[in-house]
Motif scaffolding. Sequence first.
Motif, PDB file in Angstrom:
ATOM      1  N   LEU A 163      -5.723   0.898  28.950  1.00  0.00           N
ATOM      2  CA  LEU A 163      -5.908  -0.569  28.909  1.00  0.00           C
ATOM      3  C   LEU A 163      -6.128  -0.928  27.415  1.00  0.00           C
ATOM      4  O   LEU A 163      -5.460  -1.873  26.705  1.00  0.00           O
ATOM      5  N   LEU A 164      -6.707  -0.343  26.791  1.00  0.00           N
ATOM      6  CA  LEU A 164      -7.066  -0.354  25.202  1.00  0.00           C
ATOM      7  C   LEU A 164      -5.785  -0.180  24.388  1.00  0.00           C
ATOM      8  O   LEU A 164      -5.290  -1.066  23.616  1.00  0.00           O
ATOM      9  N   ALA A 165      -4.920   1.031  24.636  1.00  0.00           N
ATOM     10  CA  ALA A 165      -3.537   1.064  24.217  1.00  0.00           C
ATOM     11  C   ALA A 165      -2.836  -0.072  24.240  1.00  0.00           C
ATOM     12  O   ALA A 165      -1.871  -0.496  23.517  1.00  0.00           O
ATOM     13  N   ARG A 166      -2.771  -0.454  25.601  1.00  0.00           N
ATOM     14  CA  ARG A 166      -1.688  -1.780  26.124  1.00  0.00           C
ATOM     15  C   ARG A 166      -2.080  -2.707  25.157  1.00  0.00           C
ATOM     16  O   ARG A 166      -1.033  -3.477  24.627  1.00  0.00           O
ATOM     17  N   VAL A 167      -3.143  -3.359  25.189  1.00  0.00           N
ATOM     18  CA  VAL A 167      -3.573  -4.315  24.536  1.00  0.00           C
ATOM     19  C   VAL A 167      -3.481  -4.490  22.976  1.00  0.00           C
ATOM     20  O   VAL A 167      -3.070  -5.259  22.213  1.00  0.00           O
ATOM     21  N   ALA A 168      -3.725  -3.213  22.316  1.00  0.00           N
ATOM     22  CA  ALA A 168      -3.638  -3.022  21.061  1.00  0.00           C
ATOM     23  C   ALA A 168      -2.284  -3.134  20.373  1.00  0.00           C
ATOM     24  O   ALA A 168      -1.620  -3.711  19.603  1.00  0.00           O
ATOM     25  N   CYS A 169      -1.403  -2.695  21.596  1.00  0.00           N
ATOM     26  CA  CYS A 169       0.165  -2.667  21.128  1.00  0.00           C
ATOM     27  C   CYS A 169       0.616  -4.125  21.068  1.00  0.00           C
ATOM     28  O   CYS A 169       1.401  -4.346  20.347  1.00  0.00           O
ATOM     29  N   TYR A 170       0.029  -5.032  21.877  1.00  0.00           N
ATOM     30  CA  TYR A 170       0.525  -6.497  21.993  1.00  0.00           C
ATOM     31  C   TYR A 170       0.200  -6.949  20.330  1.00  0.00           C
ATOM     32  O   TYR A 170       0.860  -7.825  20.100  1.00  0.00           O
ATOM     33  N   TYR A 171      -0.839  -6.417  19.895  1.00  0.00           N
ATOM     34  CA  TYR A 171      -1.205  -7.071  18.502  1.00  0.00           C
ATOM     35  C   TYR A 171      -0.885  -6.035  17.217  1.00  0.00           C
ATOM     36  O   TYR A 171      -1.006  -6.578  16.034  1.00  0.00           O
ATOM     37  N   HIS A 172      -0.282  -4.908  17.567  1.00  0.00           N
ATOM     38  CA  HIS A 172      -0.602  -4.111  16.185  1.00  0.00           C
ATOM     39  C   HIS A 172       0.513  -4.538  15.204  1.00  0.00           C
ATOM     40  O   HIS A 172       0.501  -4.157  14.241  1.00  0.00           O
ATOM     41  N   ASP A 173       1.673  -5.301  15.656  1.00  0.00           N
ATOM     42  CA  ASP A 173       2.780  -5.668  14.628  1.00  0.00           C
ATOM     43  C   ASP A 173       2.547  -7.125  14.332  1.00  0.00           C
ATOM     44  O   ASP A 173       3.805  -7.864  13.751  1.00  0.00           O
ATOM     45  N   ILE A 174       1.631  -7.667  14.379  1.00  0.00           N
ATOM     46  CA  ILE A 174       1.353  -9.073  14.197  1.00  0.00           C
ATOM     47  C   ILE A 174       1.581  -9.402  12.923  1.00  0.00           C
ATOM     48  O   ILE A 174       1.810 -10.694  12.494  1.00  0.00           O
ATOM     49  N   GLN A 213      -3.762   1.533  11.252  1.00  0.00           N
ATOM     50  CA  GLN A 213      -3.156   3.008  11.340  1.00  0.00           C
ATOM     51  C   GLN A 213      -2.292   3.519  12.085  1.00  0.00           C
ATOM     52  O   GLN A 213      -1.736   4.418  12.106  1.00  0.00           O
ATOM     53  N   HIS A 214      -1.563   2.557  12.889  1.00  0.00           N
ATOM     54  CA  HIS A 214      -0.442   3.051  13.687  1.00  0.00           C
ATOM     55  C   HIS A 214       0.762   3.801  12.929  1.00  0.00           C
ATOM     56  O   HIS A 214       1.420   4.202  13.324  1.00  0.00           O
ATOM     57  N   HIS A 215       0.917   3.425  11.609  1.00  0.00           N
ATOM     58  CA  HIS A 215       1.741   3.873  11.021  1.00  0.00           C
ATOM     59  C   HIS A 215       1.316   5.206   9.996  1.00  0.00           C
ATOM     60  O   HIS A 215       1.848   6.072   9.289  1.00  0.00           O
ATOM     61  N   GLY A 216       0.003   5.583  10.158  1.00  0.00           N
ATOM     62  CA  GLY A 216      -0.653   6.521   9.338  1.00  0.00           C
ATOM     63  C   GLY A 216      -0.396   6.469   7.679  1.00  0.00           C
ATOM     64  O   GLY A 216      -0.543   5.370   7.060  1.00  0.00           O
ATOM     65  N   THR A 217       0.184   7.480   7.282  1.00  0.00           N
ATOM     66  CA  THR A 217       0.524   7.722   6.084  1.00  0.00           C
ATOM     67  C   THR A 217       1.978   8.353   5.935  1.00  0.00           C
ATOM     68  O   THR A 217       2.394   8.914   5.138  1.00  0.00           O
ATOM     69  N   SER A 218       2.770   7.738   7.181  1.00  0.00           N
ATOM     70  CA  SER A 218       4.021   8.172   7.103  1.00  0.00           C
ATOM     71  C   SER A 218       4.945   7.788   6.064  1.00  0.00           C
ATOM     72  O   SER A 218       4.680   6.613   5.213  1.00  0.00           O
ATOM     73  N   LEU A 219       6.127   8.434   6.015  1.00  0.00           N
ATOM     74  CA  LEU A 219       7.042   8.067   4.601  1.00  0.00           C
ATOM     75  C   LEU A 219       8.199   7.073   5.367  1.00  0.00           C
ATOM     76  O   LEU A 219       8.647   7.107   6.460  1.00  0.00           O
ATOM     77  N   LEU A 220       8.414   6.225   4.574  1.00  0.00           N
ATOM     78  CA  LEU A 220       9.562   5.232   4.723  1.00  0.00           C
ATOM     79  C   LEU A 220      10.895   6.138   4.140  1.00  0.00           C
ATOM     80  O   LEU A 220      11.325   5.728   2.991  1.00  0.00           O
ATOM     81  N   LYS A 221      11.415   6.693   5.064  1.00  0.00           N
ATOM     82  CA  LYS A 221      12.475   7.796   4.587  1.00  0.00           C
ATOM     83  C   LYS A 221      13.915   7.119   4.336  1.00  0.00           C
ATOM     84  O   LYS A 221      14.394   7.454   3.221  1.00  0.00           O
ATOM     85  N   TYR A 222      13.989   5.890   4.793  1.00  0.00           N
ATOM     86  CA  TYR A 222      15.167   5.010   4.553  1.00  0.00           C
ATOM     87  C   TYR A 222      15.169   4.616   2.981  1.00  0.00           C
ATOM     88  O   TYR A 222      16.191   4.719   2.181  1.00  0.00           O
ATOM     89  N   GLY A 225      -2.005   4.391   5.112  1.00  0.00           N
ATOM     90  CA  GLY A 225      -3.117   4.879   5.934  1.00  0.00           C
ATOM     91  C   GLY A 225      -4.222   3.949   6.230  1.00  0.00           C
ATOM     92  O   GLY A 225      -4.098   2.596   5.969  1.00  0.00           O
ATOM     93  N   PRO A 226      -5.424   4.363   6.738  1.00  0.00           N
ATOM     94  CA  PRO A 226      -5.603   5.919   7.258  1.00  0.00           C
ATOM     95  C   PRO A 226      -4.839   6.264   8.452  1.00  0.00           C
ATOM     96  O   PRO A 226      -4.291   5.813   8.895  1.00  0.00           O
ATOM     97  N   LYS A 227      -4.780   7.715   8.579  1.00  0.00           N
ATOM     98  CA  LYS A 227      -3.933   8.209   9.772  1.00  0.00           C
ATOM     99  C   LYS A 227      -4.903   7.810  10.944  1.00  0.00           C
ATOM    100  O   LYS A 227      -5.962   7.459  11.021  1.00  0.00           O
ATOM    101  N   PRO A 228      -3.975   7.827  12.097  1.00  0.00           N
ATOM    102  CA  PRO A 228      -4.814   7.357  13.200  1.00  0.00           C
ATOM    103  C   PRO A 228      -6.149   8.228  13.606  1.00  0.00           C
ATOM    104  O   PRO A 228      -6.117   9.604  13.575  1.00  0.00           O
ATOM    105  N   GLN A 229      -7.224   7.641  13.852  1.00  0.00           N
ATOM    106  CA  GLN A 229      -8.365   8.232  14.079  1.00  0.00           C
ATOM    107  C   GLN A 229      -8.786   8.310  15.494  1.00  0.00           C
ATOM    108  O   GLN A 229      -9.890   9.088  15.813  1.00  0.00           O
ATOM    109  N   THR A 230      -8.012   7.656  16.407  1.00  0.00           N
ATOM    110  CA  THR A 230      -8.413   8.024  17.873  1.00  0.00           C
ATOM    111  C   THR A 230      -7.016   8.463  18.496  1.00  0.00           C
ATOM    112  O   THR A 230      -5.910   8.393  17.989  1.00  0.00           O
TER     113      THR A 230
END
Length: 689
Positions: free
Chosen positions: A497-508, A566-575, A596-601
């Motif tokens: 449930l936490l993951a679902r609700v967080a997804c609704y707002y993660h790209d606001i 954190q949902h992108h962590g320290t990933s690379l924008l490859k394009y 970052g930071p990298k995902p903590q949970t």
Amino acid sequence: MYNNVKPIVLDVTKFEPSKETIRSPFTIEDVNATERARQEAANEVEAQYVLKPEIGQNRVDLIRSIYDSAIELQDELMELNIQSQVENTEEELDVKSPTLKEKVDWLKEKLTENVIVDLSNSTLETLVNSNKLDLTIAKDAAVTAVNNVMSKEILNSEVESARDRVEEELRFVSIPENLKIATIELARYAITQNYFYDPEKTEEMRQQAEENVDPVYILQGQIIVEEGQLVNQKIWEQLELIGLVNTDFPYMPFIGLIIFVSALIGVIYSYFNENRRNETTHKELIIFSVILVTSIVIMKGISSIPIKQYDISFVFPAALCAMLMKILLNDRLGIIGTIVLATSAAVIFNGQSSGSFHLTIAIYIIFSGLAGIAFLSNQNQRSKIFQAGLFVSAINILVIIAMLFIPNTKFSVSQYLIYGSMGIFSGISSAVLTIGFLPFFEAGFGILSTMKLIELSNPNHPLLKKILTEAPGTYHHSVMVANLADSACEAIGANGLLARVACYYHDIGKTRRPNFFIENQMNAGNPHDHLPPETSRDIIIAHAKDGAEILKKHHMPKEIIDVAMQHHGTSLLKYFYHKAKESGKEVREEDFRYPGPKPQTKETAIISIADSVEAAVRSMKNPDKEKIETLVKNIIKDKLKDDQFSESNLTLKELKIIEQTLCETLHGIFHNRIEYPKIKEKGENNARN
């Protein structure tokens, strides 16, 4: 807890009659009586001796060597005599034979100095004058006699009698009398002590005797002194040992209690110190402490109820602490809290037992707490708490029955029913109090409860409306990611449930520049085609920070804000990284990574995977089962190689489950459609017919 361990001091005077019958409140060893019994047992052990057979063998070899030397001398004399006769015959000379003194000197040369000193000259003369046959008989007799006597134990005080025995054995040997006397002297000389006092073995036997003495105990309930009986020295020592007549401040229980409580606090501190992460840890410590102290206060109140007929401690809501910690914190802290609470109860409820610790209630609380944690392990609904209370009640009844049956306690049916009712009350009250306390903890500590998450998932929430109206593509993307993340979290036991609700707002954060994200461009031109890669990079990376700022501004829960950041962590924008490299500029990979930071949970890490998977699958043409599985596997593998999961506690086994769950969910969304044949018009069909 101090008044629970403070000993009772009685009004007793030494060498005067006791005013009351005094029984021991607990079982304790009477150290003085035990020491006296052990000393008596040690004194009864006799001195231990050890036989050294190598001494007897050495003395036998010595006698054999002396005779062999004499026989060897006889052979040399015979050879010398034969040689002299031959020489006399050829040269007709008169050569003298060796004298007796010369023979003795020759024999002495073959023997050691100490043997020569100990043997008389007459014995040596007899040996050199005896023939080889008699010497052989004497040797065999002497060796046999010495071996027979030395094979038995001979103390220093028994050496002379042993020599007499060897002399008796040789008195009837058939050899010349002078050789017999010499043989007896040699045999007596060979006899010596072979049985010696062994201090180590003696001490070992005495220690073993002391260890075999059972400790003398003053048993719980044992009468130490009866009313009117004179308090003698022995009784006084026992009363002092128990601490019933000590008029000084009882510092030992106080020190013991300090050590006891320090150990409990040390366990808690070591856990939180080892697992410290950020300010969340401090909040967890405060919640843990409040729950624990609240439970102990309830426990202390129940222990103060003056009921002697029954052990009232069983009514304590034993699962309250464990269930609250499991719901508000985690399973591990629930177990630690249960153990700390159980050890505390062993002291606080000791008035319900005759000893210093009430171990039965400690076992009862541990079983009750673990039962509550086990039932709620995969339950997130508030309605399950009362069911957990019923489950705990059943476990309580079983534990109480076991605790009453094991010591073979004889109770009436009504007493068993009363104790069973206590177990039921404990379980139900644990659930009721848990439900009652939860809103206060959730409101007071800003805990993201299930009810709060359900409230945030309402589509009428202002921020969700903002995403829907300003970035509809992002909204649809977020809903899809929520479905994927929810199913994956549930598969590994994380908070779906936490993951679902967080997804609704993660790209606001994308609502600030929605047209710069492909899902919102709606067949319009891509503005990134006209921007340098560095500018595009800054715009894309900024959406994570922008989203966190928007969520903070609207006082959203910290868990939701963390996911946005954190949902992108320290990933690379490859394009854009490769686009910048193609332009010929010297670029660093670090410049094109999210800060970052990298995902903590686990939940954030799963959202990170689901976010990438959904975007990638959406961009595929004609996705089928094989393509989707390959894509999901590669995305997880790339993130794993990029070290994006190192701080999220995800295991490889869980990643495999996540991969399978995402593939199953995507197969349901992008399943193959059946291609129906086109229906031909009636006129056309008739014409063909």
